[in-house]
Design a protein around this motif. Structure first.
Motif, PDB file in Angstrom:
ATOM      1  N   MET A  29       7.887 -19.289  19.473  1.00  0.00           N
ATOM      2  CA  MET A  29       7.748 -17.916  19.937  1.00  0.00           C
ATOM      3  C   MET A  29       6.618 -17.820  20.955  1.00  0.00           C
ATOM      4  SD  MET A  29       6.914 -14.392  17.793  1.00  0.00           S
ATOM      5  CE  MET A  29       8.472 -14.442  16.905  1.00  0.00           C
ATOM      6  N   ASN A  30       6.839 -17.005  21.971  1.00  0.00           N
ATOM      7  CA  ASN A  30       5.828 -16.728  22.983  1.00  0.00           C
ATOM      8  C   ASN A  30       5.676 -15.218  23.045  1.00  0.00           C
ATOM      9  OD1 ASN A  30       4.731 -16.092  25.696  1.00  0.00           O
ATOM     10  ND2 ASN A  30       4.836 -18.310  25.960  1.00  0.00           N
ATOM     11  N   LEU A  31       4.452 -14.729  22.765  1.00  0.00           N
ATOM     12  CA  LEU A  31       4.195 -13.293  22.759  1.00  0.00           C
ATOM     13  C   LEU A  31       2.787 -13.030  23.284  1.00  0.00           C
ATOM     14  CD1 LEU A  31       5.004 -10.379  22.022  1.00  0.00           C
ATOM     15  CD2 LEU A  31       4.113 -10.808  19.726  1.00  0.00           C
ATOM     16  N   GLY A  32       2.694 -12.422  24.451  1.00  0.00           N
ATOM     17  CA  GLY A  32       1.401 -12.141  25.043  1.00  0.00           C
ATOM     18  C   GLY A  32       0.619 -13.427  25.258  1.00  0.00           C
ATOM     19  N   SER A  33      -0.580 -13.498  24.692  1.00  0.00           N
ATOM     20  CA  SER A  33      -1.411 -14.695  24.845  1.00  0.00           C
ATOM     21  C   SER A  33      -1.259 -15.649  23.666  1.00  0.00           C
ATOM     22  CB  SER A  33      -2.879 -14.293  24.981  1.00  0.00           C
ATOM     23  OG  SER A  33      -3.322 -13.635  23.806  1.00  0.00           O
ATOM     24  N   ALA A  34      -0.235 -15.452  22.870  1.00  0.00           N
ATOM     25  CA  ALA A  34      -0.026 -16.299  21.687  1.00  0.00           C
ATOM     26  C   ALA A  34       1.262 -17.102  21.804  1.00  0.00           C
ATOM     27  CB  ALA A  34       0.017 -15.441  20.431  1.00  0.00           C
ATOM     28  N   GLU A  35       1.218 -18.289  21.230  1.00  0.00           N
ATOM     29  CA  GLU A  35       2.410 -19.114  21.053  1.00  0.00           C
ATOM     30  C   GLU A  35       2.472 -19.502  19.587  1.00  0.00           C
ATOM     31  OE1 GLU A  35       3.468 -22.019  24.465  1.00  0.00           O
ATOM     32  OE2 GLU A  35       1.277 -22.062  24.286  1.00  0.00           O
ATOM     33  N   ILE A  36       3.677 -19.514  19.041  1.00  0.00           N
ATOM     34  CA  ILE A  36       3.853 -19.900  17.644  1.00  0.00           C
ATOM     35  C   ILE A  36       4.935 -20.974  17.585  1.00  0.00           C
ATOM     36  CG2 ILE A  36       4.393 -19.131  15.311  1.00  0.00           C
ATOM     37  CD1 ILE A  36       3.583 -16.287  16.268  1.00  0.00           C
ATOM     38  N   TYR A  37       4.584 -22.077  16.948  1.00  0.00           N
ATOM     39  CA  TYR A  37       5.499 -23.204  16.805  1.00  0.00           C
ATOM     40  C   TYR A  37       5.776 -23.414  15.323  1.00  0.00           C
ATOM     41  CZ  TYR A  37       3.543 -24.501  21.412  1.00  0.00           C
ATOM     42  OH  TYR A  37       3.116 -24.515  22.719  1.00  0.00           O
ATOM     43  N   SER A  38       6.989 -23.812  14.988  1.00  0.00           N
ATOM     44  CA  SER A  38       7.293 -24.171  13.602  1.00  0.00           C
ATOM     45  C   SER A  38       8.428 -25.185  13.565  1.00  0.00           C
ATOM     46  CB  SER A  38       7.690 -22.941  12.785  1.00  0.00           C
ATOM     47  OG  SER A  38       8.084 -23.337  11.486  1.00  0.00           O
ATOM     48  N   ASP A  39       8.246 -26.194  12.729  1.00  0.00           N
ATOM     49  CA  ASP A  39       9.312 -27.175  12.503  1.00  0.00           C
ATOM     50  C   ASP A  39      10.103 -26.834  11.244  1.00  0.00           C
ATOM     51  OD1 ASP A  39       7.532 -27.754  10.472  1.00  0.00           O
ATOM     52  OD2 ASP A  39       7.051 -29.769  11.181  1.00  0.00           O
ATOM     53  N   GLY A  40       9.859 -25.642  10.685  1.00  0.00           N
ATOM     54  CA  GLY A  40      10.537 -25.219   9.469  1.00  0.00           C
ATOM     55  C   GLY A  40       9.699 -25.464   8.227  1.00  0.00           C
ATOM     56  N   LYS A  41       8.628 -26.236   8.373  1.00  0.00           N
ATOM     57  CA  LYS A  41       7.733 -26.515   7.243  1.00  0.00           C
ATOM     58  C   LYS A  41       6.307 -26.059   7.539  1.00  0.00           C
ATOM     59  CE  LYS A  41      10.409 -30.532   5.754  1.00  0.00           C
ATOM     60  NZ  LYS A  41      10.403 -32.001   5.539  1.00  0.00           N
ATOM     61  N   THR A  42       5.841 -26.361   8.740  1.00  0.00           N
ATOM     62  CA  THR A  42       4.486 -26.001   9.150  1.00  0.00           C
ATOM     63  C   THR A  42       4.543 -25.053  10.331  1.00  0.00           C
ATOM     64  OG1 THR A  42       3.745 -28.202   8.461  1.00  0.00           O
ATOM     65  CG2 THR A  42       2.235 -26.923   9.829  1.00  0.00           C
ATOM     66  N   ARG A  43       3.630 -24.080  10.330  1.00  0.00           N
ATOM     67  CA  ARG A  43       3.558 -23.059  11.381  1.00  0.00           C
ATOM     68  C   ARG A  43       2.233 -23.224  12.128  1.00  0.00           C
ATOM     69  NH1 ARG A  43       4.763 -17.417  12.362  1.00  0.00           N
ATOM     70  NH2 ARG A  43       2.865 -16.294  12.899  1.00  0.00           N
ATOM     71  N   TYR A  44       2.298 -23.260  13.457  1.00  0.00           N
ATOM     72  CA  TYR A  44       1.119 -23.389  14.299  1.00  0.00           C
ATOM     73  C   TYR A  44       1.029 -22.147  15.186  1.00  0.00           C
ATOM     74  CZ  TYR A  44       1.841 -28.281  12.994  1.00  0.00           C
ATOM     75  OH  TYR A  44       2.044 -29.439  12.291  1.00  0.00           O
ATOM     76  N   GLU A  45       0.032 -21.305  14.955  1.00  0.00           N
ATOM     77  CA  GLU A  45      -0.156 -20.108  15.755  1.00  0.00           C
ATOM     78  C   GLU A  45      -1.305 -20.357  16.724  1.00  0.00           C
ATOM     79  OE1 GLU A  45      -1.546 -15.497  15.239  1.00  0.00           O
ATOM     80  OE2 GLU A  45      -0.485 -16.449  13.562  1.00  0.00           O
ATOM     81  N   VAL A  46      -0.987 -20.398  18.005  1.00  0.00           N
ATOM     82  CA  VAL A  46      -1.960 -20.703  19.046  1.00  0.00           C
ATOM     83  C   VAL A  46      -2.394 -19.408  19.720  1.00  0.00           C
ATOM     84  CG1 VAL A  46      -2.385 -21.955  21.193  1.00  0.00           C
ATOM     85  CG2 VAL A  46      -0.867 -22.948  19.449  1.00  0.00           C
TER      86      VAL A  46
END
Length: 198
Positions: A66-83
């Protein structure tokens, strides 16, 4: 962003109990529509109080980006990385596969199952239906509204209401995607503070 995620989590504990057969059929149509896309992309506009932003997310099974404003969120279905690029930090957490809110776990946000909400549906235009979902839990006095195309099942908008907070999400487009979901790579965020909640 973090405040909105907490708000959505409070709203989306559990999900929907169906008020009538018509609502059940219509909501199942929405879930089937999204499932039929396979790998897909959603472009959306979000507004909450003074905050507004446009973004998009891509889903492939349980994985998403996901890309929203100044944030990116990645997930492989197990771990979530909110940048958070403004703060230069990465928050790492375990994915909550039971969550159905669009920011916390977009892979389940149109999967209308569960038993914690009463549902009513009403036609709002010739081809549009709105579902109003009211919490059955005392500690979660929230309402969720889902707008969808009654014939195709395509979702059009979501609105989350909790106390005096209102979050509106307009679905600008939804469709199949040929691009793979963007994976998280730690090397892209050297120098960022890592906050691990796992």
């Amino acid at each position: 962003m973090r405040k909105m995620l907490i708000l959505f989590s409070a709203l989306m504990v559990g999900f929907f109990a169906l008020a009538d057969e018509g609502a059940l059929t219509a909501m199942q149509r929405v879930a089937r529509y999204v499932e039929s896309l396979g790998r897909y992309r959603v472009d959306f506009a979000l507004k909450s109080g003074d905050f507004s932003a446009k973004g998009y997310y891509c889903v492939d099974g349980d994985a998403y980006y996901m890309n929203l404003g100044s944030a990116e969120i990645y997930s492989d279905g197990k771990t979530r990385y909110e940048v958070d690029h403004d703060r230069k930090e990465v928050n790492i957490d375990v994915v909550d596969l039971s969550s159905h809110n669009i920011l916390d776990n977009p892979t389940r946000c149109f999967d209308f199952v569960g038993s914690d909400y009463n549902v009513e549906s009403r036609a709002v235009a010739t081809e549009r239906v709105e579902f109003s979902l009211t919490s059955r839990k005392r500690e979660t006095e929230g309402i969720i509204r889902v707008l969808a195309n009654v014939k195709t099942g395509a979702p059009l908008a979501l609105q989350y209401e909790l106390y005096d907070e209102v979050v509106m999400v307009d679905i600008l487009s939804i469709g199949k995607s040929k691009e793979p979901v963007k994976p998280y790579r730690a090397s892209n965020f050297r120098g960022y503070e890592i906050i691990d909640f796992r």
